[in-house]
Design an enzyme around this catalytic site. Structure first.
Site, mmCIF file in Angstrom:
data_model
loop_
_atom_site.group_PDB
_atom_site.id
_atom_site.type_symbol
_atom_site.label_atom_id
_atom_site.label_comp_id
_atom_site.label_asym_id
_atom_site.label_seq_id
_atom_site.Cartn_x
_atom_site.Cartn_y
_atom_site.Cartn_z
ATOM 1 N N GLY A 1 0.797 -1.220 0.000
ATOM 2 C CA GLY A 1 0.000 0.000 0.000
ATOM 3 C C GLY A 1 0.826 1.265 0.000
ATOM 4 C CG ASP A 2 2.490 2.526 3.582
ATOM 5 O OD1 ASP A 2 2.825 1.328 3.449
ATOM 6 O OD2 ASP A 2 2.319 3.062 4.698
ATOM 7 C CD GLU A 3 6.101 -1.841 3.288
ATOM 8 O OE1 GLU A 3 6.776 -1.825 4.330
ATOM 9 O OE2 GLU A 3 5.637 -2.883 2.790
#
Length: 356
Positions: A268-270
């Site tokens: 997701g945010d990586e």
């Protein structure tokens, strides 16, 4: 005499039918375009029994016929994969076949005026006679197949030309299917939001590059990059703002690294990065370039500062397998994030050295 000729034609017809059947069976294989071109060349050589062959694709955007594959002996490098301008004034049988959308048959290339601008090449190749057959799909010429005879076998029959034309129709369909296969595979390996490679591709590529690093005894590093405050952006400004931020960060990461480095959306945010051929020290330098470039982004919504946390693990210093590398890099990324984020963390650096 007539009976003998009829029998000969019947035997030739059966032989051609068998050849096209065997070729069709091979062309039915679902595979990449690269592999499909190899199959097409093999069919021309083994099923259709030509001495030498060449295949090129029409590139309308550049106005050229570009060579993509060939087979046969005694092919000088400059003639192996040529690039020929799609110029109607050029006396070259390949261009004539493309523009006319029909086969060009040349039985005496040294005297045929259609070979005038290609004669030196034919002499260098030792070509005795040849056929250029267009690859046509939905009425458009997508490329061309050229085959020839050399040495003692320097003649061909009308049946050979008919067989080659039938094969070209099958090959055009096979090429289109291979392109669709490649496109579908590309989409399955691509993150829809950022356009980067996805986790699936990253996982497969890491195995490949790690095996290569082991064979060549070269170092390899991976980096896991986590956007520190994406949740804050999503909660305050909405997911469209978060998506726009991820797209911008993806672009910054790619522009900050080498073209050979593999950048993927990991979660997701990586993001995850494969840095081939460099150990942790140089990997840290590369990661810091990403970190500094992202730091320079203006605050999202004029209030939320954008920062990232990066963890780096290297082969063979910290890990030997892909699973170990991912585990170490992920743990170091988590450590950087827990230390306040906005930093790069490697196994050999303190939080202070990673720097804010």
């Amino acid at each position: 005499m007539r009976s003998a000729r009829r029998m000969q034609k019947k035997e030739e017809s059966l032989s051609n039918t068998q050849a096209i059947y065997e070729a069709a069976q091979r062309l039915l294989t679902t595979c990449s375009l690269h592999k499909k071109l190899h199959i097409i060349m093999s069919c021309l050589e083994e099923c259709l029994a030509w001495d030498r062959g060449w295949l090129g694709f029409v590139d309308k955007s550049r106005g050229v016929l570009k060579g993509e594959a060939y087979f046969g002996e005694n092919v000088p490098p400059q003639h192996a994969i040529p690039e020929i301008p799609l110029n109607s004034e050029l006396k070259n049988p390949a261009i004539i076949a493309v523009l006319a959308k029909s086969p060009v048959i040349v039985r005496d290339p040294l005297s045929d005026p259609r070979c005038q601008d290609f004669r030196d090449g034919l002499i260098a190749l030792g070509t005795k006679c040849f056929v250029k057959t267009p690859l046509i799909l939905s009425g458009d010429v997508i490329g061309i197949i050229g085959v020839d005879r050399i040495g003692e076998r320097f003649d061909f029959t009308d049946g050979d030309v008919e067989l080659l034309t039938a094969f070209a129709d099958l090959a055009a369909l096979a090429i289109e299917n291979a392109r669709l296969y490649d496109k579908a595979r590309e989409l399955s390996m691509t993150d829809a939001l950022t356009g980067l490679r996805n986790y699936r591709f990253f996982s497969e590529q890491l195995k490949v590059e790690l095996a290569q690093a082991s064979r060549t005894r070269r170092p390899l590093s991976i980096a896991i990059l986590d956007v520190d405050n994406l949740k804050v952006v999503n909660d305050r400004l909405g997911h469209p703002a978060g998506d726009a931020l991820l797209q911008e960060i993806a672009s910054i990461i790619q522009s900050s690294l080498r073209s050979s480095d593999v950048v993927a959306r990991y979660g997701g945010d990586e993001f995850a990065i494969i840095l081939d051929g460099i150990g942790s020290e140089f990997a840290c330098t590369a990661a810091k370039r990403c970190l500094e470039a992202i730091r320079r982004l203006p605050p999202v919504g004029q209030q939320i500062k954008v920062t990232v946390s990066i963890g780096i693990a290297s082969y063979p210093d910290q890990a030997f397998t892909d699973a170990e590398l991912l585990h170490r890099a992920d743990a170091l990324c988590y450590k950087a994030k827990n230390a306040g984020g906005n930093r790069v963390q490697t196994a050999g650096t303190s939080d202070q050295e990673a720097g804010n």
